[in-house]
Design a protein around this motif. Structure first.
Motif, PDB file in Angstrom:
ATOM      1  N   GLY A  52      48.097  37.629 -29.588  1.00 55.70           N
ATOM      2  CA  GLY A  52      46.624  37.285 -29.865  1.00 55.70           C
ATOM      3  C   GLY A  52      45.853  37.307 -28.866  1.00 55.70           C
ATOM      4  N   GLY A  53      45.120  38.593 -28.475  1.00 58.52           N
ATOM      5  CA  GLY A  53      44.437  38.908 -27.062  1.00 58.52           C
ATOM      6  C   GLY A  53      45.279  38.501 -25.973  1.00 58.52           C
ATOM      7  N   GLU A  54      44.958  37.377 -25.111  1.00 63.20           N
ATOM      8  CA  GLU A  54      45.502  37.302 -24.083  1.00 63.20           C
ATOM      9  C   GLU A  54      46.655  36.272 -24.010  1.00 63.20           C
ATOM     10  OE1 GLU A  54      42.667  33.983 -21.832  1.00 63.20           O
ATOM     11  OE2 GLU A  54      42.095  35.968 -21.803  1.00 63.20           O
ATOM     12  N   ARG A  55      46.698  35.551 -25.457  1.00 62.32           N
ATOM     13  CA  ARG A  55      47.728  34.413 -25.626  1.00 62.32           C
ATOM     14  C   ARG A  55      49.009  35.226 -26.433  1.00 62.32           C
ATOM     15  NH1 ARG A  55      44.060  29.490 -27.477  1.00 62.32           N
ATOM     16  NH2 ARG A  55      42.779  29.480 -25.652  1.00 62.32           N
ATOM     17  N   LEU A  56      50.272  34.594 -26.170  1.00 61.67           N
ATOM     18  CA  LEU A  56      51.283  35.199 -26.696  1.00 61.67           C
ATOM     19  C   LEU A  56      52.419  34.023 -27.029  1.00 61.67           C
ATOM     20  CD1 LEU A  56      53.287  38.214 -25.522  1.00 61.67           C
ATOM     21  CD2 LEU A  56      54.451  36.337 -25.199  1.00 61.67           C
ATOM     22  N   THR A  57      53.192  34.380 -28.028  1.00 62.04           N
ATOM     23  CA  THR A  57      54.334  33.408 -28.088  1.00 62.04           C
ATOM     24  C   THR A  57      55.710  33.969 -28.681  1.00 62.04           C
ATOM     25  OG1 THR A  57      55.009  31.458 -29.345  1.00 62.04           O
ATOM     26  CG2 THR A  57      53.831  32.737 -30.761  1.00 62.04           C
ATOM     27  N   GLU A  58      56.763  33.616 -28.171  1.00 59.98           N
ATOM     28  CA  GLU A  58      57.969  34.443 -28.683  1.00 59.98           C
ATOM     29  C   GLU A  58      58.745  33.321 -29.131  1.00 59.98           C
ATOM     30  OE1 GLU A  58      58.467  37.723 -25.412  1.00 59.98           O
ATOM     31  OE2 GLU A  58      58.376  35.844 -24.569  1.00 59.98           O
ATOM     32  N   PHE A  59      59.688  33.647 -30.044  1.00 61.59           N
ATOM     33  CA  PHE A  59      60.707  33.067 -30.764  1.00 61.59           C
ATOM     34  C   PHE A  59      61.620  33.775 -31.536  1.00 61.59           C
ATOM     35  CE2 PHE A  59      57.380  33.204 -33.599  1.00 61.59           C
ATOM     36  CZ  PHE A  59      57.825  33.403 -34.982  1.00 61.59           C
ATOM     37  N   SER A  60      62.878  33.400 -32.042  1.00 58.90           N
ATOM     38  CA  SER A  60      63.610  34.185 -32.701  1.00 58.90           C
ATOM     39  C   SER A  60      63.919  33.546 -33.932  1.00 58.90           C
ATOM     40  CB  SER A  60      65.243  34.150 -32.056  1.00 58.90           C
ATOM     41  OG  SER A  60      65.123  35.009 -30.606  1.00 58.90           O
ATOM     42  N   MET A  61      64.063  34.564 -35.138  1.00 64.77           N
ATOM     43  CA  MET A  61      64.302  33.937 -36.502  1.00 64.77           C
ATOM     44  C   MET A  61      65.671  33.969 -36.636  1.00 64.77           C
ATOM     45  SD  MET A  61      61.047  35.521 -38.599  1.00 64.77           S
ATOM     46  CE  MET A  61      61.311  37.202 -38.511  1.00 64.77           C
ATOM     47  N   SER A  62      66.363  33.102 -37.234  1.00 56.75           N
ATOM     48  CA  SER A  62      67.905  32.904 -37.451  1.00 56.75           C
ATOM     49  C   SER A  62      68.145  33.381 -38.918  1.00 56.75           C
ATOM     50  CB  SER A  62      68.316  31.586 -37.056  1.00 56.75           C
ATOM     51  OG  SER A  62      69.627  31.382 -37.732  1.00 56.75           O
ATOM     52  N   GLU A  63      69.253  34.012 -39.220  1.00 65.32           N
ATOM     53  CA  GLU A  63      69.724  34.385 -40.358  1.00 65.32           C
ATOM     54  C   GLU A  63      70.429  33.329 -41.253  1.00 65.32           C
ATOM     55  OE1 GLU A  63      72.807  38.039 -41.455  1.00 65.32           O
ATOM     56  OE2 GLU A  63      73.930  36.117 -40.810  1.00 65.32           O
ATOM     57  N   VAL A  64      70.765  32.127 -40.320  1.00 63.42           N
ATOM     58  CA  VAL A  64      71.381  31.047 -40.869  1.00 63.42           C
ATOM     59  C   VAL A  64      70.593  30.400 -41.715  1.00 63.42           C
ATOM     60  CG1 VAL A  64      72.339  28.619 -40.526  1.00 63.42           C
ATOM     61  CG2 VAL A  64      73.100  30.897 -39.036  1.00 63.42           C
ATOM     62  N   PHE A  65      69.458  30.219 -41.400  1.00 59.13           N
ATOM     63  CA  PHE A  65      68.106  29.544 -42.353  1.00 59.13           C
ATOM     64  C   PHE A  65      67.229  30.730 -42.616  1.00 59.13           C
ATOM     65  CE2 PHE A  65      70.119  26.363 -39.650  1.00 59.13           C
ATOM     66  CZ  PHE A  65      70.672  25.552 -40.633  1.00 59.13           C
ATOM     67  N   ASP A  66      67.641  31.756 -43.332  1.00 61.02           N
ATOM     68  CA  ASP A  66      66.801  32.893 -43.517  1.00 61.02           C
ATOM     69  C   ASP A  66      65.189  32.820 -43.832  1.00 61.02           C
ATOM     70  OD1 ASP A  66      65.707  35.578 -43.963  1.00 61.02           O
ATOM     71  OD2 ASP A  66      67.059  36.073 -45.557  1.00 61.02           O
ATOM     72  N   PRO A  67      64.205  32.754 -42.771  1.00 59.76           N
ATOM     73  CA  PRO A  67      62.758  32.425 -43.216  1.00 59.76           C
ATOM     74  C   PRO A  67      62.229  33.507 -44.135  1.00 59.76           C
ATOM     75  CG  PRO A  67      62.813  33.298 -40.940  1.00 59.76           C
ATOM     76  CD  PRO A  67      64.583  33.415 -41.577  1.00 59.76           C
ATOM     77  N   ILE A  68      62.598  34.787 -44.039  1.00 58.41           N
ATOM     78  CA  ILE A  68      62.010  35.856 -44.700  1.00 58.41           C
ATOM     79  C   ILE A  68      61.496  35.570 -45.945  1.00 58.41           C
ATOM     80  CG2 ILE A  68      61.800  38.282 -45.193  1.00 58.41           C
ATOM     81  CD1 ILE A  68      62.110  37.770 -42.241  1.00 58.41           C
ATOM     82  N   PRO A  69      62.199  35.118 -47.068  1.00 58.65           N
ATOM     83  CA  PRO A  69      61.485  34.754 -48.250  1.00 58.65           C
ATOM     84  C   PRO A  69      60.559  33.778 -48.215  1.00 58.65           C
ATOM     85  CG  PRO A  69      63.968  34.793 -48.396  1.00 58.65           C
ATOM     86  CD  PRO A  69      63.614  35.074 -46.939  1.00 58.65           C
ATOM     87  N   ALA A  70      60.622  32.688 -47.323  1.00 58.24           N
ATOM     88  CA  ALA A  70      59.400  31.830 -47.212  1.00 58.24           C
ATOM     89  C   ALA A  70      58.300  32.310 -46.699  1.00 58.24           C
ATOM     90  CB  ALA A  70      59.816  30.547 -46.559  1.00 58.24           C
ATOM     91  N   LEU A  71      58.400  33.327 -45.683  1.00 55.25           N
ATOM     92  CA  LEU A  71      57.510  33.738 -44.822  1.00 55.25           C
ATOM     93  C   LEU A  71      56.683  34.739 -45.615  1.00 55.25           C
ATOM     94  CD1 LEU A  71      55.955  34.461 -42.376  1.00 55.25           C
ATOM     95  CD2 LEU A  71      57.804  36.155 -41.725  1.00 55.25           C
ATOM     96  N   LEU A  72      57.382  35.547 -46.520  1.00 59.12           N
ATOM     97  CA  LEU A  72      56.572  36.410 -47.527  1.00 59.12           C
ATOM     98  C   LEU A  72      55.914  35.606 -48.484  1.00 59.12           C
ATOM     99  CD1 LEU A  72      59.271  39.157 -47.954  1.00 59.12           C
ATOM    100  CD2 LEU A  72      57.006  39.463 -46.784  1.00 59.12           C
ATOM    101  N   ASN A  73      56.387  34.559 -49.037  1.00 59.70           N
ATOM    102  CA  ASN A  73      55.732  33.733 -49.944  1.00 59.70           C
ATOM    103  C   ASN A  73      54.352  33.088 -49.350  1.00 59.70           C
ATOM    104  OD1 ASN A  73      55.219  30.510 -51.094  1.00 59.70           O
ATOM    105  ND2 ASN A  73      56.012  32.041 -52.621  1.00 59.70           N
ATOM    106  N   TRP A  74      54.422  32.523 -48.167  1.00 57.02           N
ATOM    107  CA  TRP A  74      53.341  32.041 -47.210  1.00 57.02           C
ATOM    108  C   TRP A  74      52.306  33.106 -47.167  1.00 57.02           C
ATOM    109  CZ3 TRP A  74      51.632  32.809 -42.250  1.00 57.02           C
ATOM    110  CH2 TRP A  74      50.704  31.997 -41.824  1.00 57.02           C
ATOM    111  N   LEU A  75      52.783  34.396 -46.794  1.00 59.71           N
ATOM    112  CA  LEU A  75      51.860  35.373 -46.850  1.00 59.71           C
ATOM    113  C   LEU A  75      51.018  35.910 -47.960  1.00 59.71           C
ATOM    114  CD1 LEU A  75      53.839  37.668 -44.147  1.00 59.71           C
ATOM    115  CD2 LEU A  75      51.797  36.248 -43.806  1.00 59.71           C
TER     116      LEU A  75
END
Length: 277
Positions: free
Chosen positions: A128-151
């Motif tokens: 976002g602009g000059e700010r940046l963050t990096e991380f990795s999502m893990s399949e072990v605790f698949d966050p995609i369904p919860a992320l879509l629900n949050w979105l």
């Protein structure tokens, strides 16, 4: 030889707003609410408000005294509470404006990259602009369904948080209204949290920035070919898994079609806002 006798102890994680102090005091206790109030009063802390965050039951030796260890930080963070080291207090989930006083950065767009999965990890970059963050999502605790629900909640104008477990490390997204824009904060940590991104952005720009690149990845041929690196839902995978015992490596499919993750709700909100992607 029979095991030693045991008894059950109920432990409560309680949050008390103390008269004359900022924020909340958190503590584990085996007492009920009234007993905890009295115990704090004997220590010179008058309770203005008391909240039970969580409770659990332990089995302990019957003939030994039990004292909670107060190792509750991870539990409190997962429940949405946050520690303010400067004020030496906790803030409740609804007190995000106090927990994140700023300063923040106004941006007009969010650039997000979801890399192709590799052995169960999806490297993620949010800028976002000059700010940046990096991380990795893990399949072990698949966050995609919860992320879509949050979105989807964000698309409907509802704000809140999501906590993603990346195998013993947590990445939290916080979202709350601030003026006519949205405050978007990312924190990471285990027993504590460190802020890695803090921006103010238009709600639709935030929604599109996080959602659109994820859908593009999911619908790509490269992602379909990476099925061995991310265990996505797929009717083709179900059929393949059912027959795998009778197959050789030469029979492995080139690609599997992921189950769609497009959200009609989010797509409709983006189209109404003029996003044609």
């Amino acid at each position: 030889m029979s095991p030693p006798p045991e008894r059950e102890e109920t432990v409560r994680l309680l949050a008390a707003r103390i008269v004359g102090r900022d924020g909340w005091h958190l503590e584990e206790s085996t007492q009920d609410a009234d007993g905890f109030r009295d115990a704090l009063a004997q220590r010179g802390m008058a309770v203005a408000e008391l909240v039970e965050i969580e409770r659990w039951t332990l089995r302990v030796p019957a003939d030994e005294p039990f004292t909670p260890k107060n190792c509750f930080h991870g539990t409190a963070y997962r429940a949405g509470w946050g520690y303010d080291a400067g004020a030496d207090c906790w803030h409740a989930p609804h007190e995000l404006d106090r927990r994140f006083p700023g300063p923040t950065l106004n941006v007009d767009r969010l650039d997000v990259t979801y890399a192709l999965p590799e052995v169960g990890w999806i490297d993620t970059t949010i800028r976002g602009g000059e700010r940046l963050t990096e991380f990795s999502m893990s399949e072990v605790f698949d966050p995609i369904p919860a992320l879509l629900n949050w979105l989807e909640r964000l698309a409907g104008g509802n704000f809140g948080r999501i906590s993603m477990d990346v195998e013993g490390w947590y990445v939290d997204f916080h979202c709350f209204a601030e003026g006519d824009r949205i405050r978007f904060v990312v924190e990471e940590g285990w027993d504590g949290r460190s802020m890695t991104l803090d921006i103010r952005i238009d709600r639709i720009a935030l929604l599109a920035g996080l959602y659109c690149p994820l859908v593009v990845l999911w619908e790509s041929d490269a992602f379909a070919r990476a099925y061995m690196h991310w265990n996505f839902a797929s009717a083709e995978r179900d059929a393949w898994d059912a027959a795998w015992e009778h197959l050789t490596d030469e029979d492995d499919p080139v690609r599997l079609t992921p189950a769609p993750i497009r959200s009609p709700c989010i797509d409709a909100v983006l189209r109404a806002a003029g996003w044609d992607w």
